[in-house]
Design a protein around this motif. Sequence first.
Motif, mmCIF file in Angstrom:
data_model
loop_
_atom_site.group_PDB
_atom_site.id
_atom_site.type_symbol
_atom_site.label_atom_id
_atom_site.label_comp_id
_atom_site.label_asym_id
_atom_site.label_seq_id
_atom_site.Cartn_x
_atom_site.Cartn_y
_atom_site.Cartn_z
ATOM 1 N N TYR A 77 55.235 44.084 41.004
ATOM 2 C CA TYR A 77 54.412 45.258 40.708
ATOM 3 C C TYR A 77 52.949 44.879 40.523
ATOM 4 C CZ TYR A 77 52.066 48.719 37.854
ATOM 5 O OH TYR A 77 51.140 49.583 37.346
ATOM 6 N N LEU A 99 44.075 38.676 50.773
ATOM 7 C CA LEU A 99 44.679 39.946 51.151
ATOM 8 C C LEU A 99 45.188 39.887 52.587
ATOM 9 C CD1 LEU A 99 45.186 42.621 49.818
ATOM 10 C CD2 LEU A 99 42.992 43.445 50.658
ATOM 11 N N ALA A 128 49.304 32.200 32.816
ATOM 12 C CA ALA A 128 50.512 31.480 33.226
ATOM 13 C C ALA A 128 50.285 30.752 34.546
ATOM 14 C CB ALA A 128 51.684 32.447 33.344
ATOM 15 N N PHE A 162 56.341 41.186 38.263
ATOM 16 C CA PHE A 162 55.368 40.394 39.008
ATOM 17 C C PHE A 162 55.075 41.024 40.366
ATOM 18 C CE2 PHE A 162 56.773 36.438 36.490
ATOM 19 C CZ PHE A 162 55.817 36.683 35.544
ATOM 20 N N PHE A 194 59.170 44.272 49.044
ATOM 21 C CA PHE A 194 58.703 44.289 47.653
ATOM 22 C C PHE A 194 59.660 43.483 46.764
ATOM 23 C CE2 PHE A 194 58.758 46.051 43.391
ATOM 24 C CZ PHE A 194 57.428 46.289 43.074
ATOM 25 N N ALA A 253 42.007 44.824 33.140
ATOM 26 C CA ALA A 253 42.203 44.941 34.583
ATOM 27 C C ALA A 253 43.585 44.385 34.927
ATOM 28 C CB ALA A 253 41.099 44.186 35.322
ATOM 29 N N GLY A 254 43.675 43.119 35.285
ATOM 30 C CA GLY A 254 44.970 42.513 35.554
ATOM 31 C C GLY A 254 45.661 42.122 34.259
ATOM 32 N N ASP A 268 42.280 38.942 42.514
ATOM 33 C CA ASP A 268 42.725 40.308 42.803
ATOM 34 C C ASP A 268 41.762 41.352 42.252
ATOM 35 O OD1 ASP A 268 43.279 39.969 40.188
ATOM 36 O OD2 ASP A 268 45.386 40.513 40.288
ATOM 37 N N ASP A 269 40.955 40.966 41.283
ATOM 38 C CA ASP A 269 39.979 41.923 40.751
ATOM 39 C C ASP A 269 38.537 41.509 41.006
ATOM 40 O OD1 ASP A 269 41.413 44.120 39.414
ATOM 41 O OD2 ASP A 269 42.362 42.481 38.347
ATOM 42 N N ARG A 270 38.357 40.566 41.946
ATOM 43 C CA ARG A 270 37.006 40.102 42.239
ATOM 44 C C ARG A 270 36.706 40.276 43.714
ATOM 45 N NH1 ARG A 270 35.799 34.235 39.884
ATOM 46 N NH2 ARG A 270 38.064 34.133 39.722
ATOM 47 N N ARG A 329 38.858 37.101 48.169
ATOM 48 C CA ARG A 329 39.861 38.149 48.008
ATOM 49 C C ARG A 329 40.299 38.691 49.364
ATOM 50 N NH1 ARG A 329 41.974 43.005 45.420
ATOM 51 N NH2 ARG A 329 41.578 44.428 47.118
ATOM 52 N N HIS A 348 51.401 42.362 41.660
ATOM 53 C CA HIS A 348 50.896 41.951 42.968
ATOM 54 C C HIS A 348 50.518 43.162 43.814
ATOM 55 C CE1 HIS A 348 50.619 39.190 46.401
ATOM 56 N NE2 HIS A 348 51.257 40.095 47.107
ATOM 57 N N ARG A 369 47.559 45.288 41.891
ATOM 58 C CA ARG A 369 46.242 44.689 41.698
ATOM 59 C C ARG A 369 45.659 44.147 43.003
ATOM 60 N NH1 ARG A 369 44.528 46.992 37.735
ATOM 61 N NH2 ARG A 369 42.681 45.928 38.471
ATOM 62 N N LEU A 370 46.444 43.368 43.734
ATOM 63 C CA LEU A 370 45.894 42.792 44.966
ATOM 64 C C LEU A 370 45.797 43.850 46.065
ATOM 65 C CD1 LEU A 370 44.878 40.311 46.506
ATOM 66 C CD2 LEU A 370 47.232 39.883 47.201
ATOM 67 N N PHE A 371 46.874 44.600 46.272
ATOM 68 C CA PHE A 371 46.887 45.574 47.359
ATOM 69 C C PHE A 371 46.349 46.939 46.946
ATOM 70 C CE2 PHE A 371 49.817 42.601 49.395
ATOM 71 C CZ PHE A 371 49.428 42.703 50.707
ATOM 72 N N ARG A 372 46.256 47.160 45.636
ATOM 73 C CA ARG A 372 45.790 48.463 45.125
ATOM 74 C C ARG A 372 46.659 49.604 45.639
ATOM 75 N NH1 ARG A 372 41.842 47.373 41.430
ATOM 76 N NH2 ARG A 372 41.445 45.193 41.807
ATOM 77 N N GLN A 424 49.706 36.832 32.701
ATOM 78 C CA GLN A 424 50.120 36.279 33.982
ATOM 79 C C GLN A 424 49.025 35.377 34.544
ATOM 80 O OE1 GLN A 424 49.996 38.680 37.411
ATOM 81 N NE2 GLN A 424 51.529 37.516 38.534
ATOM 82 N N SER A 462 40.905 39.010 32.115
ATOM 83 C CA SER A 462 41.808 39.836 32.914
ATOM 84 C C SER A 462 41.238 40.119 34.299
ATOM 85 C CB SER A 462 42.108 41.147 32.200
ATOM 86 O OG SER A 462 41.042 42.047 32.346
ATOM 87 N N THR A 463 39.939 40.019 34.450
ATOM 88 C CA THR A 463 39.376 40.246 35.785
ATOM 89 C C THR A 463 39.020 38.947 36.494
ATOM 90 O OG1 THR A 463 37.071 40.379 35.062
ATOM 91 C CG2 THR A 463 38.344 42.402 34.989
ATOM 92 N N ALA A 464 38.594 37.952 35.741
ATOM 93 C CA ALA A 464 38.098 36.742 36.400
ATOM 94 C C ALA A 464 38.828 35.471 35.979
ATOM 95 C CB ALA A 464 36.599 36.595 36.154
#
Lengths: 197, 197
Positions: free
Chosen positions: A166, B123, A108, A164, B157, A100-101, B112-114, B119, A168, A171-174, A105, A20-22
Amino acid sequence: MSKGEETRAAILDAALAQASTAGFESLTIGTLAERTGLSKSGLFAHFGSREELQVAAVEAAAARFTETVFLPALKARRGLPRIRALFEGWLDWTERNGLAGCPMQAAAVEFDDRPGQVRDAVLAHYKRLEQELGRAVELAIGQGHLRADLDVEQFVFDMLGVIFAYYHSARLFRREEAVARARKAFERLIAAAAPAA
Amino acid sequence: MSKGEETRAAILDAALAQASTAGFESLTIGTLAERTGLSKSGLFAHFGSREELQVAAVEAAAARFTETVFLPALKARRGLPRIRALFEGWLDWTERNGLAGCPMQAAAVEFDDRPGQVRDAVLAHYKRLEQELGRAVELAIGQGHLRADLDVEQFVFDMLGVIFAYYHSARLFRREEAVARARKAFERLIAAAAPAA
DNA sequence: TGACAAAGCGCACGATCGTTCGTATCGTTA
DNA sequence: TAACGATACGAACGATCGTGCGCTTTGTCA
């Protein structure tokens, strides 16, 4: 649960956290062995190959999703309440599982162009997901909560898009407001699918 | 273009092709060297580290996106036509560049989590993308094509969601109707954002 | 409790990983 | 064309990859 099953579950726990993180490509026998305190060969014996391990991880993610999203939603009244429950559960199922993520997805996106068992497993999960979601929508139509002439597949497509977007944003933009944006988009979907007054 | 720049561009071409089907984690010096007919050390010298290579690949993808989507859309009249041009270009920019999946989305999900340079690069791309998109929407509002009280960020969005759902449907499910679904969702977005009659 | 299966470890393998370094060849410009 | 920097190569490194095998330890059930 036998000792073997217990260990296997612990391995898959660690595998999901890692993936989920890497990502799933980062799932290596060595790092996973270290993470679980097993030897490489000991861990390996539970799966027989790295690909089998990845498949098992995808299936474990699917099982978690069922427990965390599908089953609880069945307790909601059929129709709109259940669809809302599915949506809400979907938004935070990863957090509630300490991930995490969204590993599904990640899988996928990583495997959509790579034929093999992993891709097949991911595809199976999303196929079932769409089926269940479609059924929930049809129930809502039956209950008169949604328009009778609603394009069900389109509704499912749109709902996936909201999720999706959401992921994005979150997770990416926090972005803190990601949940609010997702809910707003979802409510607009529902409103557009409401029966003629 | 000097010899070095030429080689570097060829490497990044191959890197994008690779990343779009198998992800950025699959970008290894060895496979990429074989793919381009270079030696490992010869290829390596162009970047200095694997991470730099990945960053360069992300930036190359962003440059391609600009050429294929942004610049052509500027030729469309400002307002709704330009937004439509952006959307249509976005749908097929990967195909037009001979890529499989969208490398940018792959990078976004993988990193997104690294934390790290990769990243950051991803971003930066999406930030710029949202800015440009937001500006196009504001122009459309100025032209009277869209509601004056439209929530611009929400519109962006939602549009991102449609694109992601399209990628999912097209790449993972290989559905022919993905484009049609995406267009329908997009048109509904536009309709909901239209000025009061 | 004894016996047998299940589970896990240690060690090794060939391959590949990212990276370094010295050397050779190329492209470019004076 | 001479010279020099840019470009690429070959070989090697320590580490890690996935996997196989034989042995020991552990769990389970008659």
